[in-house]
Design an enzyme around this catalytic site. Structure first.
Site, PDB file in Angstrom:
ATOM      1  N   VAL A 144       0.841  -1.196   0.000  1.00  0.00           N
ATOM      2  CA  VAL A 144       0.000   0.000   0.000  1.00  0.00           C
ATOM      3  C   VAL A 144       0.877   1.248   0.000  1.00  0.00           C
ATOM      4  CG1 VAL A 144      -0.163   0.163   2.519  1.00  0.00           C
ATOM      5  CG2 VAL A 144      -2.020   1.089   1.111  1.00  0.00           C
ATOM      6  N   HIS A 145       0.360   2.312  -0.581  1.00  0.00           N
ATOM      7  CA  HIS A 145       0.979   3.630  -0.500  1.00  0.00           C
ATOM      8  C   HIS A 145      -0.063   4.573   0.080  1.00  0.00           C
ATOM      9  CE1 HIS A 145       2.978   7.303  -2.690  1.00  0.00           C
ATOM     10  NE2 HIS A 145       3.187   7.306  -1.384  1.00  0.00           N
ATOM     11  N   ILE A 146       0.092   4.878   1.355  1.00  0.00           N
ATOM     12  CA  ILE A 146      -0.881   5.715   2.060  1.00  0.00           C
ATOM     13  C   ILE A 146      -0.780   7.164   1.570  1.00  0.00           C
ATOM     14  CG2 ILE A 146      -1.493   6.668   4.331  1.00  0.00           C
ATOM     15  CD1 ILE A 146      -2.332   3.744   3.944  1.00  0.00           C
TER      16      ILE A 146
END
Length: 353
Positions: A144-146
């Site tokens: 994931v890339h927040i």
């Protein structure tokens, strides 16, 4: 004499476990695309220190394939790659990617983008199940890339939602699969927003920093991390921020310009504590197509990877299809698998083929 014999057995067992370990990494490669100033040779020189790498901020599938080819060239071993479709609410979108060494890791099944019904994530996480060829154990990697946003409060809602995502991962990949959630969280591991996930998962990195400062040799924030279940049989060791500018002999400024403003997180993982039934692929055999929907797991049950149908057009989309996230809420219907959709007279979207 007996004590020496027991010691020898313990040493042999320890060596066998170490030989079965898989070196894993996660790296935000800052707008990874095929362009003149992106130094794929240097990226591969760093990435070849692991057997498997999760990539964030991937801008094109061509870039991931270029990295896999360069890794193959540098190591003399074939590397494979797979990418998600582009995700993001605005015109700016990113992809996620995985690259791995074929003689050590194989794609198993279940590649899927998270069904974010609440539309909490700017960029919905991506996951898949893989197998260690060394000992026939399976493991799940989610990445994931927040959203960075304007401040920490902008990131808190996505960090909080990771608790629900973690529960979804356990439901989606049932059995004794060993799950790792890794990526760029844009949030240090001691932030209050982690309280929801804290009961289920723990970070491997607790101190240090992974983003490159403008000053040589300095790092600013611990935003990159890996989370594993608190009850997981995964044994992680040699966990570190791999300070690549020093390794490559370049300045931080050069690294930020041609490689990334993030350093990768590398660690050694042992999955022998959660041994699984051997999967079908073997060293030297052709690998399963990563763009196919999930296949049955060792228990004979299908993984829960939702197929998205359009009630208006009677077309269905797999998670890897370009139009998967384009189906409006009012026309959307989910199916457990393609067979269920076809039983209701739905047909596969033409751009999925």
């Amino acid at each position: 004499m007996l004590r020496l014999f027991v010691l020898c057995l313990l040493l042999i067992s320890s060596l066998q476990t170490a030989l079965a370990d898989v070196n894993i990494g996660t790296w935000n490669l800052e707008h990874l695309s095929v362009r003149p100033n992106k130094d794929f040779q240097s990226i591969a020189k760093v990435a070849k220190n692991v057997d498997f790498l999760a990539v964030q901020e991937l801008m094109s599938e061509d870039a991931l394939n270029t990295l896999a080819k360069e890794l193959t060239r540098q190591t003399g071993k074939h590397w494979s790659a797979m990418a998600s479709h582009a995700v993001g609410r605005s015109t700016y979108k990113e992809m996620y990617g995985f690259v791995w060494r074929d003689d050590i890791v194989a794609y198993e099944d279940g590649a899927v983008t998270y069904l974010d019904r609440g539309d909490t994530f700017e960029r919905e996480p991506y996951s898949a199940r893989f197998r260690s060829i060394k000992d026939d154990t399976t493991f799940v990697v989610a990445t994931v890339h927040i959203l960075y946003g304007k401040n920490q409060a902008d990131r808190a809602s996505e960090i909080t939602a990771l608790s629900s995502y973690w529960a979804w991962l356990k439901d989606t990949y049932p059995g004794k699969n060993q799950i790792m959630l890794m990526g760029d969280f844009n949030t240090p591991p001691n932030a209050p927003a982690w309280s929801n996930l804290d009961a289920s998962a723990k970070p491997l990195m607790l101190e240090g920093a992974s983003t490159l400062s403008t000053t040589d040799g300095k790092f600013a924030n611990l935003y990159d991390n890996v989370f594993v279940s608190r009850q997981s049989a995964i044994k992680a060791s040699e966990i570190k921020v791999f300070k690549y500018p020093e390794y490559l002999g370049m300045t931080n400024a050069k690294g930020r310009d041609s490689v990334s403003d993030h350093a990768p997180i590398f660690f050694r993982a042992s999955f022998t504590g959660g041994r699984q039934v051997a999967a079908s692929a073997a060293p030297g055999s052709s690998l399963p197509n990563p763009m196919k929907p999930a296949s049955p797991d060792s228990s004979g049950k299908n993984l829960t990877v939702a197929i998205r149908g359009n009630k208006k057009t009677m077309i269905y989309h797999r998670p890897d299809c370009p139009s998967y996230n384009s189906v409006s809420e009012k026309n959307r219907i989910d199916f457990a698998n393609a067979a269920a959709a076809e039983a209701q007279h739905y047909h596969l979207a033409g751009n999925c083929r």
